[in-house]
Design an enzyme around this catalytic site. Structure first.
Site, PDB file in Angstrom:
ATOM      1  N   GLY A 195       0.836  -1.207   0.000  1.00 41.88           N
ATOM      2  CA  GLY A 195       0.000   0.000   0.000  1.00 41.88           C
ATOM      3  C   GLY A 195       0.861   1.243   0.000  1.00 41.88           C
ATOM      4  CB  SER A 196       0.041   4.705   0.926  1.00 38.88           C
ATOM      5  OG  SER A 196      -0.447   4.417   2.223  1.00 38.88           O
ATOM      6  N   GLY A 225       2.884   1.962   5.182  1.00 35.84           N
ATOM      7  CA  GLY A 225       4.059   1.124   5.432  1.00 35.84           C
ATOM      8  C   GLY A 225       4.873   1.606   6.622  1.00 35.84           C
ATOM      9  CD  GLU A 274       6.806  -5.794  -2.519  1.00 36.09           C
ATOM     10  OE1 GLU A 274       6.999  -4.882  -3.347  1.00 36.09           O
ATOM     11  OE2 GLU A 274       7.519  -6.807  -2.435  1.00 36.09           O
TER      12      GLU A 274
END
Ligand code: NAD
Length: 506
Positions: free
Chosen positions: A236-237, A241, A258
């Protein structure tokens, strides 16, 4: 037919139980026309706790099943996905707004990773190393790690689960999945497909090998904080993270991140322009600019910038925008109203920071959906064109064009952003190509020559550096993140020599 009605039919066909619906639960909404298939029951804190306990029990049994046999379950999952491919892909289209071929491609990626993981189940290789002590054997073995938490984003609503789950399952780890609150239906459908694979597999599979928790970020926060999950894989963003990484690190767990990208293409004067134009169009506009690997920065040699942008504006003028279910559509909707607002806000900032909009950047009126015309924005030449808005990932179809005169300057521009996911160069010069791939070239996790930055194959390790989070999923040796490494030394002599010649006689 509304997208919601279409989705309800598909959910029935895919075997999703009617019990998933609950008044007042998580509302579902298709980005195609804004229609809602209904509200879904959400996981309570107690449900999360139960799922974690069940996953721990599943782990206790699953780690005893031989890895090649675990691979058989993943092979069956691949078979069930093949059978469900068309329906699941259409559900991806309805829920995430992808065009039909991209929806099919996403499910194909799930099938591919199942095939990869099935083979991998016989190749979880360790090492042997010579012991310095006589009559000793030393080796390194990979053991199952434990239940894995998977937090996923809306834009790859099912493939991200498969990248993680296929590897985790052959490695001996159960999976708990918190899908995006924007795409819960595809997650429930995937779980139904998985349940069919388990039914074919038989009693070796303990219950609760894969579980789905429907709800918002608070469920992700609970997973990140819980020590029963030795690994949390979060897609995600970068904002998300950072939060997950800190929470997992505070309990000394492992995270696999990721996160966002800000991917560039360098185009040199020797590049094949026909290929470059096609690659740019697909990677900047595909999935309406909502791929982590979408092309966001076009770094063009100053001598060819005008001719290349002229060809691009021509190509953009004919892009079919609309309902992604229609076979001719190439650009579907943005996911929601917030994405449209972010698209427009970034374009205003780009203009305020010296940019000129060459093409697109407008809303396309369609009942209930959020459709826009993909934008091309020419920024001032050189490093001064890489302004704050260009350095930021806007999850929408905006392509910033920057120019350079020396190749080293192009590589420096490519690297001078916080993110480090995907990158590429279009050139016919071996010197430029190899420099781009060298230690002083691209600093990204993915570096391509004469291929756009998006659309990776599953065989390579996928992920990126810097604000992209450093994680690697999918192919190569990404499986090692899902296992624990153990160094084993066996003494088969009748002596007890100590390492380094230490003497300790009692
Ligand atoms: P998002 O960060 O808003 O949400 C992703 C997931 O994280 C959702 O399931 C959400 O509920 C959960 N979440 C949000 N905050 C959390 C928190 N504090 N703790 C735990 N969980 C939390 O992202 P999005 O809008 O769904 O997806 C778009 C972003 O994802 C882009 O930045 C894109 O580049 C990135 N992305 C990266 C990859 C990759 O492989 N690098 C792949 C796909 C998407």
């Amino acid at each position: 037919m509304t997208a919601a009605a279409n989705a309800r039919d598909l959910l029935d066909r895919l075997g999703v139980s009617a019990h998933v619906w609950a008044d007042g639960g998580l509302p579902t909404r298709s980005p195609i026309d804004g229609s809602s298939a209904g509200s879904l029951a959400q996981a309570s804190p107690a449900d999360v706790d139960t799922a974690l306990t069940q996953a721990s029990s599943a782990f206790a049994a699953w780690r005893r099943v031989p890895a090649p046999r675990r691979g058989e379950l993943v092979r069956l999952l691949g078979e069930e996905l093949r059978a469900a491919k068309a329906d699941l892909a259409m559900l991806v289209t309805l829920e995430a707004g992808k065009i039909v071929s991209e929806g099919l491609g996403e499910v194909q990626e799930m099938i591919d990773i199942c095939d990869f993981a099935t083979g991998l189940s016989r190749q979880l290789h360790g090492l042997t190393m010579p012991s310095e002590r006589p009559g000793h054997h030393m080796r390194e073995t990979w053991q199952p790690l434990g239940p894995v938490g998977v937090i996923s984003a809306f834009n790859f609503p099912v493939a991200v689960w498969a990248w993680n789950a296929a590897l985790a399952l052959v490695c001996g780890d159960p999976v708990i999945w918190k899908p995006s609150e924007k795409t819960p239906l595809t997650a429930l459908a995937t779980q139904a497909v998985f349940d069919r694979a388990v039914a074919c597999f038989g009693p070796d599979a303990p219950p609760h090998l894969s579980q789905v928790l429907i709800g918002g970020r608070e469920i992700g926060e609970r997973l990140a904080a819980d020590p029963r999950l030795p690994l949390v894989s979060a897609t995600g963003s970068t904002r998300m993270g950072r939060a997950v990484a800190q929470s997992v690190a505070s309990r000394l767990g492992r995270s696999l991140l990721e996160l966002g990208g800000n991917n560039a293409m360098i185009v040199t004067p020797s590049a094949d322009m026909d290929m470059a134009v096609r690659a740019i169009a697909f990677s900047a506009v595909g999935t309406c600019g909502q791929r982590c690997t979408s092309l966001r920065r076009l770094l063009v040699h100053a001598d060819i910038a005008d001719s290349l942008t002229a060809r691009l504006t021509q190509a953009y003028a004919t892009l079919p925008i609309g309902d992604p279910r229609q076979p001719e559509t190439l650009v579907g909707p943005l996911i929601d109203a917030d994405a449209t607002t972010a698209f427009e806000a970034s374009l205003s900032q780009a203009v305020a920071q010296g940019g000129t909009i060459l093409k697109g950047g407008t809303r396309v009126a369609r009942e209930g959906g959020h459709y826009v015309t993909p934008a091309i924005v020419r920024m001032p030449a050189g490093a001064s064109g890489q302004t704050d808005v260009v350095r930021h990932e806007t999850f929408a179809p905006i392509l910033y064009v920057l120019t350079w005169t020396e190749f080293d300057e192009a590589v420096a521009l490519q690297n001078d952003v916080p993110q480090g996911l995907s990158s590429c160069v279009f050139t016919d010069s071996v010197r430029e190509a190899e420099a781009f791939l060298s230690a002083w070239g691209s600093d990204c996790g993915i570096a391509n020559v004469n291929i756009g930055p998006s659309g990776a194959e599953i065989g390579g390790a996928f992920g990126g550096e810097k604000d992209t989070g450093g994680g690697r999923e999918s192919g190569s040796d990404a499986w090692k993140a899902y296992m624990r490494r153990q160094t084993q030394t066996v003494n088969f002599s009748s002596q007890l020599p100590l390492a380094q010649g230490v003497r300790f006689d009692v």
